[in-house]
Each structure stands twice: as C-alpha cells, then as structure tokens.
Design a protein around this motif. Structure first.
Motif, mmCIF file in Angstrom:
data_model
loop_
_atom_site.group_PDB
_atom_site.id
_atom_site.type_symbol
_atom_site.label_atom_id
_atom_site.label_comp_id
_atom_site.label_asym_id
_atom_site.label_seq_id
_atom_site.Cartn_x
_atom_site.Cartn_y
_atom_site.Cartn_z
ATOM 1 N N ASN A 116 0.825 -1.217 0.000
ATOM 2 C CA ASN A 116 0.000 0.000 0.000
ATOM 3 C C ASN A 116 0.854 1.259 0.000
ATOM 4 N N SER A 128 1.347 3.881 -3.051
ATOM 5 C CA SER A 128 0.975 5.262 -2.788
ATOM 6 C C SER A 128 2.131 6.204 -3.121
ATOM 7 N N SER A 174 2.411 6.653 -6.777
ATOM 8 C CA SER A 174 1.155 7.020 -7.455
ATOM 9 C C SER A 174 0.555 5.850 -8.240
ATOM 10 N N SER A 214 -1.685 1.927 -7.767
ATOM 11 C CA SER A 214 -2.763 1.401 -6.928
ATOM 12 C C SER A 214 -2.426 0.009 -6.414
#
Lengths: 331, 331, 331
Positions: B220, B224, B227, B229
């Motif tokens: 995650n 993040s 940029s 997913s």
C-alpha cells in the motif's frame, strides 16, 4: 553440433578410440585449462564414490567448475512423465529443471539407476533421455542402465595392458551378490568388448539372467561386424577356459525384475559364481577386472582382488582420464 | 559500511536499480574476478536446486569460493534463542556459528524457511536476523520469509521484456498446491512490484489467505509513493481482466498456520485457482511467471507453462546474474 | 618421505612448532598457490561445521581443490576388517577405497568418530589407520579418537595470548553434556599441553571418567620430559585454583562405554561441572577455551562464553591457518 555422451552406441569405434587416445595424453599431462569458464552440473540420484570424485577432481584439473546436486535430498524431487497432474511427490518437472540448469551451466551429468520396479519402463532410460530432450547443453551419463564412462575406463585399462584388443578372448561373468543389482555395467561390458573386436562370452547361471535383448543383439551385431564371436554359456569351466580377460558383475534377473526378494533368493543359489583363484586358473593367464564397488569374498575372493592380474583399481583410476577426455570433446 | 542483503525493504529503488543494471552487465560479460580471494558460506536449512546452482556457479564465474553447509544434516544443529539451557537437540548457538564462519569467509548466505508452527515467531525472521546480529561479514537471504534474490530476478526479467514497469498492471495470484507452502515469494512479489510503480492486484480465495499485514501495508505504502494502486480481489475474472503481468504462487493460509492438515483441506477447495489458458485469455496479453519449482497442471497448466508468454525459466536464469551483482555490491 | 598427520605423537615438539610458526605466516598472508594442482578428498563419517568450512576455504586459499565425500550417505558404505565375507551392509573394502582415492588425489582427510560400542576396538583408531595402511598419499586426521588439528589451533591461540607456554598452569576439565561424547579432544588436550611444557591438571568427576591409559601415560611422560607436572583431580575448587588456562570438554565414561543410557545417567550426576564465572574466579585470571560446538549453559555459562577471556572463537578461527600449514608441509 552438440553431442551428448549417453551411450557408446551413438559413437563410432574410431570416435571412441580418439577419446581413449586423448585420455592417455591427459593422463600424462593432467593440468590443462580446457574447461576454463565452463561449469558442469552433476545430478546424483544414487550414491557414488569414484564417479563423484573422479569427475570433480578431473573437472578441476581442467580449470572447470563442478556443482553437485542430489534431487530428492538437497534438491526438489522431479517428475519425468509429460502431461501429469503433479499432485504427488515431485515438486517440478524435468523440463524446467533441464532448461534452468542449461541456463546456468555448460553440461549436465546424470547418475540415475533404474527404479527396479518395471524393466519395460527402466529400459527406456527415461530419466537421462528426458534431460537430453529438454536440455540445451550436452548431457553425460554417469550410470543409468548403461555406464559408458566405465566402458571407456575399462577399455583404456585393457589397451594399456594388451595393446590391441582384436581377437582377445573376453569373458563377462555374472557373479554373486546378495541383492539384485543394476545391469548397467554388464550391458556396457557387452557393448564395448564387442565393439572393439573381442571374442565375447557371457557367462550367467541360466537364461533367467540374460541381459536385455537390446544388448545381446548389439553384442551379436558388433561381433559380427568385427568378425569376432559372441556366445552365452551357463557352464563355468567351459566359459573360463582359455580366456584372456575376465570381467565380473552381479545383476538381478530381468525375469524376476521388481521382486527383490525373489531375485535375492534366486541369486543365493549361485554363490559358486564367485571369481576365485581356481576359476582364474582355468584361463589363459587372464587379467581380472571389476567396476567397483566390490564385496570381497562374495563377488571375488581376496586372492583374486590382491593378485597382480587384478586391474580393478587401475580401471577406476582411468575413470578420471577418460572423463576428462569426454568432457573436452563435447564441451 | 557493511550491508546485508536480507530484504529489499532496506534498499532504495535506485539502489536496487543499480544492482539490476549491473546484473545486465554481468549477463553480457559473465567472467570477472570480482570475488577473487573471497569465500561465501552457504547455509541450507532447506532443499534447493536453482539457488544452490546459480550461487555456486555465479560465485565461481567471479573467481570466488562457495562452501555448502547443511546444518542438522552434515553440520550440527543450531540454537537461535538467547539465554537457553541448551539441553535439547541443538549442539551450538548461532552466536558461535556466525562468529566462526565470519572468521573463515567473507559472506554468509542463508536459506531458512519458516518452521510452519507459529507465524508470530516465524514472521520475526529470527534465523537470518540472528546470523546478521552475530556475523561480522555481510549476510545474504537465499529465502526465508522473503526471497529478495528472486524479487530482483523477477524484476530484471520484466524489465528485459517491458522496459519501464511504471503503471503496468500486475497480478499476484494465489494458486493451488496440495501442501501449505511458504509465503516468502508472495511477500516478495508484493514488495518489489509495488516498489517499482506497478498497479498491483493480489488475488486470493478469501481473507483467510491474506498475506501478513507487514507486506500488505508495505505494498500500500509503496504504491501510494509511486502514485500507483494496490488492491485485493477474491474474484478471478475481475482480477485477471486487463492485466499485463501474472505472477503465481501458492501459500498456506496464515489463519490456519501450524495446522498443515487444515491448511491442505482449505487449499483443496480452490483448485480452480490454477493458472490456465482460459484465465490468461482474460488479460491484456499478459506475460506469466513463477519462481519455480512448479507442479504442472496443479499450479499452472502445461499450456501456460509451454507458452511463449511464460517467463519462468528466463526468470530462473536471471537468478545467477542478479546474485552475482548483489555479491559484487556488498563484498 | 611421505608423512601422515594422524596424531601429534608422531611429530616432535619442534616440528609442531614449525607448523605453528608457518600458520602465523599464512594468517598474515592467506593467499598462496601452495596447493596448486593438488586435490584433497575429505571423507566425513560424521557431521562437521568448522572442520569442513575451514578445510574447504583454506584449501581454496592455497589454490587447491577439495572434494567432500560422506560414505554411507552419498558414497557407498565401507568395510574395514580384512578377510571378511562381505555379505552385510558395506559394499566395498577400505583397501579399494584408499587405493582408488590415492589415484585421484594428493591427500585423504578423514573424520571418523568412534562407534561407541567397544572401546577396545575404537581405541585402535582402525578407520584412519586402515586408510593410512592402503593409501599411497598422505592421510590427515579431521577427528577420530584424537583431534590433532584442534590441538594445533588450541596451541596457536594460547601462544598468541601468552607467548611461551612453558610452566603455565593448564586445566582440562570434564564438563557436563547430556550425551556421552567422544574423548578425542580431551585426549588431544592432554597430549599437546604436556608436550609443550605446561603443568597439566585433569579434572573429572571420578576415576570412572579417566581417559585411556595411553593418553594419561603420554601426558605423564611428556610432562616428565619437560620438567612439568601432570596430575588428576576430582576436586573442582582445588583444580581451578591458580590456573592460567581452562580448557573444557565433555566425554562419556570409558568404564561404561557402549551403554549410552548408563553413561548419560552418570553424566547427569555431575551438572555442577559446568564452567561458570564463580569457578573461573578461582583461577589466576585464566583464559577459557573449548573446541566447539558448545551447548551454552550446559557445558559453560553465557557469562563465560561472552567474556573477554573466552578464546573459543579465536581457537576455531585458527583451525584454518594451522590446517593450511599442515597441508603445506605434507603435500
């Protein structure tokens, strides 16, 4: 063109003689950088003393690198059949193993004895054949159902002793062992002795101990091509008479293949096939040899093993030289 | 400053890219004396084919020396907890092992799978962490609860295929295996795919198969930062749709960790997660890969494994190059 | 003249000092082509960490080649008695093994612990003696009923610490272990400490733990030759008092040899022989050492092992240097 060394049946007599001649050169000058920047993966599905040591040291003497793998022990167990749903023991398929090893190294050497369950399967030599099918580097036989490296060591030792071997009287005798053993060295003995023009006799207790038809036929055909004779005997005195070379090996009857207990009981009836000084006395001052390991006083007596005419250790020593020569030729 | 290679979490993306770039250099020019007069002790607590062979040959290609040790088999078993009264099985403590090996050689490489009893203990990665604590030479991870060498081989293979990987649609799919396996390669897949900016989907049968929170959180966070997913799916069709990379791995549910029989029964409900041509047909012409060993027709079908889009063997081949690069960087 | 390195009893003090001095040279300059084109077969009948690693890396540092063999595991099991009808487990006789290995390599190194059945047999050291009998290359002891490589590493470490060792107060203490262990390192401790002129005390729980008369007699004779003292004590406080060197080892009572259960029960009465800080406090600021592997808080406490006066890891590190020196001398 890439060549495997899986069976001497794929190599002509003169090609094999080239390997033997170069082995003598390497025996005289052992340290040559012929395998510099080359690596060989050696896969042992079965135990080894001579093969492991002679290959490892021989490769090192040629500046190469050997890696030892023991699938099922320190490496994953392998599936050899195609199109299997692999929900049993093996964790990977020989296709991936062969392709991956081909990417890492320059040669794959395999020791894979038969499974002793089904001779119809084992006689296909499917383990090494599967590696050869999927490998993009040469594959070398370190004993499967044949033992071609032993063949060449055997022959080199005889040539060192006799010079030319044409017309020599050669006996391959079955000998006692409490367990049913691999036929590989016996098959190989017939192949190489016949190929080099010796008169070959196979001595075994009965038809039940005949080697596979493939090898009997090859011996017949080779002898015929070389104007030599091939015959099978069940009579010890007759078979030893006049021989110049006695090579001994024990193996389990193919007739009772897969039933180790029955094979052992069958073997136990023929303890008298032990190679002893009395039998050697029937020969024409024959030399004796054996591929080793050898159980003393079971396969051959101390008297035979400790005699001047025993070439078993010399033959084992020649393993290193012929294997270096083979690797130099195919790599 | 001495650096271990235990987890890619300790290395920045650009440092890892340096290792990958140099791996390509070594792939083009394999023989370099970069490890001359260096030796690496390789400790295998578990079986290995690719890791052992690629390290041994790779080290040799760099003029180094590899020594193979199998604690508990050819070497003494080892205690990892401090302050123990050692009256059980282990004959010595990791402190002495690490210090002594540090005196003999320049690097200690460790393969130590989890014990599959207590994930709270196994997730501490205490075996390799203990070696790192007491060793005065760099420690390299040859697979514990992560498999960072595999990560780099995986990534190198993808970069060779795609060039830049940013924004690529990446699927890690759980796949069936009759036994509960290590989560290491799955953890590693999430770490590295997310670190290099791919849009990552984890597909597994249910929440019970979630990987450890540490790795979900890292994925995650990495995504993040880049940029990209990260999401988790339990729907096969949805997860495969539009993917460009499918990476497969089986693992046992952490929820039922320590109960191999329960985990196996649980796995058996999800044989449909096998990677097959139908599923691959849902993707955006994705490539497929797997770390190997792979059970054919259990984890992936023959059709997938034998396809042009299967990169599993290429990935295994790249193990040698990335490992040589890693060792060159840290020694 | 070919020389084996089987026992330091065959080597004079000055010859051993030469080996030690050259070990220091090799410690300062580790990379020398002294074993170029030489190969060593290392036969392990028992597990090993330090011995295997230090020999393999040491041989490599001298440009030699090491081959690892494990008879009974990856190689055939071996018969050591002469004139046997070999219908049991062993597949070959040591005569063939030694002769064949002699043809492949330049040295045979053997690790063969006693069988712990019959001390009258084990004390003959027949495994390594059989190899020496049939080998035509030097044989090196990697631990049998003595451990001469450990002796030299032990001595080198003490000389590095103390300079001259003459007249130093040396304690060999029995220490607790749940299993009955080999007496080899204890025998070796007495041999080498006495040979180099130290005042030697053997501490053990009772007469039942006396080492073989051969080693007690040798210690007595060596000490007498060097004008030093040898005595045996059963009193912990008295034995530790004033000592400068404490060497610890556990072994099984020869009186109950062959009965592991009885030996273990006997050992269990003497857990108080553990080397701890209280006992070390009785000494004259002694150093402590042990051959490793060592069970912490069983043979010696964490406090002792982690102290500044513990030389066990330094001694293990010196194994590599003395072994390189030994091989350089005899090959």
């Amino acid at each position: 063109m890439m060549r495997n060394f899986i069976t001497t049946r794929d190599w002509s007599r003169s090609e094999l003689q080239d390997i033997l001649d170069y082995a003598l050169t390497l025996k005289a000058q052992p340290f040559q950088p012929l395998l510099k920047n080359k690596s060989i993966a050696m896969l042992f599905f079965n135990p080894s003393l001579r093969t492991k040591t002679s290959f490892e040291i021989g490769i090192s003497e040629l500046s190469g690198t050997a890696v030892i793998l023991q699938p099922g022990k320190d490496a994953w167990s392998i599936e050899f059949k195609d199109k299997q749903v692999m929900d049993g023991e093996p964790e990977e398929h020989v296709k991936e193993v062969a392709e991956v090893l081909s990417s890492y190294c320059d040669c794959i050497a395999i020791r894979a004895f038969p499974k002793f369950i089904d001779w119809e399967l084992d006689r296909t030599d499917h383990v090494i054949k599967s590696f050869a099918k999927y490998s993009s580097v040469p594959v070398v036989n370190m004993e499967t159902i044949e033992h071609p490296c032993q063949e060449l060591a055997h022959l080199l030792t005889l040539q060192e002793h006799f010079g030319t071997l044409e017309g020599k009287e050669y006996l391959l005798t079955w000998t006692y062992h409490p367990k049913p053993l691999n036929t590989a060295v016996a098959n190989s003995s017939l192949l190489i002795a016949s190929k080099f023009g010796m008169n070959v006799t196979l001595l075994c207790p009965s038809e039940s101990y005949h080697l596979d038809k493939r090898y009997l036929d090859a011996a017949n055909e080779n002898c015929s091509n070389e104007s030599a004779s091939f015959n099978i005997s069940y009579d010890i005195a007759e078979a030893y008479a006049g021989k110049q070379i006695v090579y001994a090996k024990s193996w389990g009857s193919l007739e009772n293949y897969g039933d180790a207990s029955k094979q052992s009981k069958q073997n136990n009836q023929y303890k008298n096939f032990i190679v002893d000084e009395q039998k050697m006395g029937l020969t024409n001052s024959a030399v004796f040899s054996h591929c080793l390991p050898l159980r003393r006083n079971v396969k051959a007596t101390d008297g035979v093993m400790d005699s001047d005419y025993c070439l078993a250790v010399a033959e084992a020593a020649n393993r290193k030289h012929v294997q270096k020569s083979i690797l130099s030729k195919i790599l």
